[in-house]
Design a protein around this motif. Sequence first.
Motif, PDB file in Angstrom:
ATOM      1  N   PRO A 123      68.468  48.630  16.992  1.00  0.00           N
ATOM      2  CA  PRO A 123      67.363  48.023  16.487  1.00  0.00           C
ATOM      3  C   PRO A 123      66.284  48.073  17.623  1.00  0.00           C
ATOM      4  N   VAL A 124      64.945  48.064  17.332  1.00  0.00           N
ATOM      5  CA  VAL A 124      64.155  48.192  18.188  1.00  0.00           C
ATOM      6  C   VAL A 124      63.604  46.750  18.108  1.00  0.00           C
ATOM      7  N   ALA A 125      63.564  46.027  19.467  1.00  0.00           N
ATOM      8  CA  ALA A 125      63.255  44.899  19.767  1.00  0.00           C
ATOM      9  C   ALA A 125      61.628  44.573  19.353  1.00  0.00           C
ATOM     10  N   PRO A 126      61.090  43.621  18.527  1.00  0.00           N
ATOM     11  CA  PRO A 126      59.667  43.468  18.459  1.00  0.00           C
ATOM     12  C   PRO A 126      59.078  43.285  19.812  1.00  0.00           C
ATOM     13  N   VAL A 127      57.813  43.919  19.629  1.00  0.00           N
ATOM     14  CA  VAL A 127      56.751  43.806  20.810  1.00  0.00           C
ATOM     15  C   VAL A 127      56.371  42.388  21.045  1.00  0.00           C
ATOM     16  N   GLN A 128      56.615  41.619  22.045  1.00  0.00           N
ATOM     17  CA  GLN A 128      56.358  40.226  22.077  1.00  0.00           C
ATOM     18  C   GLN A 128      54.785  40.085  22.684  1.00  0.00           C
ATOM     19  N   PRO A 129      53.937  39.484  22.245  1.00  0.00           N
ATOM     20  CA  PRO A 129      52.755  39.275  22.820  1.00  0.00           C
ATOM     21  C   PRO A 129      52.640  38.563  23.940  1.00  0.00           C
ATOM     22  N   PRO A 130      51.758  38.907  25.028  1.00  0.00           N
ATOM     23  CA  PRO A 130      51.663  38.550  26.482  1.00  0.00           C
ATOM     24  C   PRO A 130      51.569  36.968  25.989  1.00  0.00           C
ATOM     25  N   PRO A 131      52.144  36.297  27.018  1.00  0.00           N
ATOM     26  CA  PRO A 131      51.824  34.650  26.989  1.00  0.00           C
ATOM     27  C   PRO A 131      50.419  34.400  27.132  1.00  0.00           C
ATOM     28  N   ALA A 132      49.985  33.350  26.421  1.00  0.00           N
ATOM     29  CA  ALA A 132      48.679  32.855  26.232  1.00  0.00           C
ATOM     30  C   ALA A 132      48.181  32.455  27.755  1.00  0.00           C
ATOM     31  N   PRO A 133      47.074  32.908  28.334  1.00  0.00           N
ATOM     32  CA  PRO A 133      46.615  32.121  29.637  1.00  0.00           C
ATOM     33  C   PRO A 133      46.458  30.812  29.651  1.00  0.00           C
ATOM     34  N   PRO A 134      46.429  30.235  30.644  1.00  0.00           N
ATOM     35  CA  PRO A 134      46.470  28.679  30.762  1.00  0.00           C
ATOM     36  C   PRO A 134      44.917  28.254  30.395  1.00  0.00           C
ATOM     37  N   PRO A 135      44.752  27.087  29.863  1.00  0.00           N
ATOM     38  CA  PRO A 135      43.333  26.697  29.474  1.00  0.00           C
ATOM     39  C   PRO A 135      42.560  26.862  30.540  1.00  0.00           C
ATOM     40  N   GLU A 136      41.312  27.321  30.298  1.00  0.00           N
ATOM     41  CA  GLU A 136      40.289  27.183  31.564  1.00  0.00           C
ATOM     42  C   GLU A 136      39.908  25.879  31.786  1.00  0.00           C
ATOM     43  N   GLN A 137      39.864  25.412  32.964  1.00  0.00           N
ATOM     44  CA  GLN A 137      39.521  23.911  33.549  1.00  0.00           C
ATOM     45  C   GLN A 137      37.701  24.120  33.586  1.00  0.00           C
ATOM     46  N   PRO A 138      37.397  23.058  32.933  1.00  0.00           N
ATOM     47  CA  PRO A 138      36.169  22.894  33.008  1.00  0.00           C
ATOM     48  C   PRO A 138      35.635  22.608  34.699  1.00  0.00           C
ATOM     49  N   PRO A 139      34.469  23.135  34.913  1.00  0.00           N
ATOM     50  CA  PRO A 139      33.969  23.062  36.378  1.00  0.00           C
ATOM     51  C   PRO A 139      33.774  21.549  36.665  1.00  0.00           C
ATOM     52  N   VAL A 140      33.896  21.521  37.937  1.00  0.00           N
ATOM     53  CA  VAL A 140      33.651  20.071  38.414  1.00  0.00           C
ATOM     54  C   VAL A 140      32.298  19.684  38.590  1.00  0.00           C
ATOM     55  N   THR A 141      31.933  18.450  38.024  1.00  0.00           N
ATOM     56  CA  THR A 141      30.482  18.147  37.889  1.00  0.00           C
ATOM     57  C   THR A 141      30.014  16.780  38.637  1.00  0.00           C
ATOM     58  N   VAL A 142      28.779  16.817  39.072  1.00  0.00           N
ATOM     59  CA  VAL A 142      28.404  15.695  39.724  1.00  0.00           C
ATOM     60  C   VAL A 142      27.618  14.640  38.891  1.00  0.00           C
ATOM     61  N   ARG A 143      28.415  13.358  38.839  1.00  0.00           N
ATOM     62  CA  ARG A 143      27.774  12.191  38.195  1.00  0.00           C
ATOM     63  C   ARG A 143      26.868  11.436  38.863  1.00  0.00           C
ATOM     64  N   PHE A 144      25.744  10.929  38.688  1.00  0.00           N
ATOM     65  CA  PHE A 144      24.960  10.075  39.014  1.00  0.00           C
ATOM     66  C   PHE A 144      25.018   8.539  38.419  1.00  0.00           C
ATOM     67  N   VAL A 145      25.258   7.624  39.117  1.00  0.00           N
ATOM     68  CA  VAL A 145      25.419   6.030  38.354  1.00  0.00           C
ATOM     69  C   VAL A 145      24.416   5.319  39.055  1.00  0.00           C
ATOM     70  N   TYR A 146      23.533   4.664  38.324  1.00  0.00           N
ATOM     71  CA  TYR A 146      22.638   3.601  38.839  1.00  0.00           C
ATOM     72  C   TYR A 146      23.237   2.396  38.370  1.00  0.00           C
ATOM     73  N   ALA A 147      23.497   1.508  39.347  1.00  0.00           N
ATOM     74  CA  ALA A 147      24.362   0.270  39.321  1.00  0.00           C
ATOM     75  C   ALA A 147      23.381  -0.702  39.560  1.00  0.00           C
ATOM     76  N   SER A 148      23.309  -1.878  38.604  1.00  0.00           N
ATOM     77  CA  SER A 148      22.627  -2.922  38.782  1.00  0.00           C
ATOM     78  C   SER A 148      23.606  -4.226  38.899  1.00  0.00           C
ATOM     79  N   PRO A 149      23.484  -5.202  39.883  1.00  0.00           N
ATOM     80  CA  PRO A 149      24.018  -6.468  39.642  1.00  0.00           C
ATOM     81  C   PRO A 149      23.409  -7.360  38.295  1.00  0.00           C
ATOM     82  N   SER A 150      24.371  -8.069  38.039  1.00  0.00           N
ATOM     83  CA  SER A 150      24.255  -8.713  36.625  1.00  0.00           C
ATOM     84  C   SER A 150      23.087  -9.538  36.591  1.00  0.00           C
ATOM     85  N   ASP A 151      22.318  -9.971  37.851  1.00  0.00           N
ATOM     86  CA  ASP A 151      21.031 -10.655  37.734  1.00  0.00           C
ATOM     87  C   ASP A 151      19.951  -9.946  38.234  1.00  0.00           C
TER      88      ASP A 151
END
Length: 317
Positions: A87-115
């Motif tokens: 019996p001919v073994a069925p052709v197995q599809p190649p493994p799925a590539p790992p999910p692409e990681q999102p690029p590192v982003t720069v986040r800016f925060v403006y923080a104020s004290p409570s008063d």
Amino acid sequence: MTSTVSKNGGARASVPKQILNRLDKLDQRFDRLDAKVDAVHRDVLELRAELVSVIDPKYRPLLAVGSRTIACLAVCILAACGGEAEPVAPVQPPPAPPPEQPPVTVRFVYASPSDRPFNAEYSAGIERALVSIREWYGEQLGGRTFTLQSSAPEWCQMAAPHESFITPPGYPYVWDAVETAVQDCVPLASGGDPHVWVVYADVMEPCADSYGLGRGGGGLAFMGAWDLEGLSDPEWDHCGGGVLGFGRWIGGLGHEIGHAFGLPHPPGCDAGLSTCDREALMAVGFVAWPDTYLREDEKKILLEGPFMNTTSSSEGG
């Protein structure tokens, strides 16, 4: 000694045992091959029925070849290649590539004290600075620069009042207290994955503190109220040292975010050596921004790292 074998299998006793064993094995193999021919024959019939309904009429004569003949040929070819059709073994599809990681982003925060309320001029000053320094890094790196999470800073109202950050109990440095307080608003974390964080805290430290909130490293950078004033007021006189202009405060951001990206001070600068490349951004050249530069070794670090992951022509990152 030999003898003629009759059609009904007689005279077997006169045939050498070794030859009989080989004949029996061949007979068994033919039985197995016949069974495989039957199985393939069924598949050929099904396939031919499907082809008749879809194939161009001019090719239908090709289907006139006996299906049993096709099946025999298929099994015999397989048997010739492998000794016995398997019996001919069925052709197995190649493994799925790992999910692409999102690029590192720069986040800016403006923080104020409570008063201290939200200050629109501070927020606008941060936005001008982050856009300007992003473009400057792109000019220094041949078009490569960092990705912004947003073109405007996120605002965080911290739970503690301003005075508690000047002499923060239980914290060795002001930025430690700010880092803890901002956690109530954003998932601030060191390491630079998935974000590099730049926090502008509306905390006005005493002039003798020597830029206590001007710190960066390990994916984090902290700036204080001095920087907020300098980015929003072109006439800001820092601690009586004279008006320095917007460039000094944008350059200060470039210096500290450079530390957050992993850049050290140039060799010899921390030790006060004459070999220190003082005019470089990561030395004291930031005060003359934009008339400063990244060193070649610093460019190499940035271009080989994960943070310069877009082009300066890309809007917002």
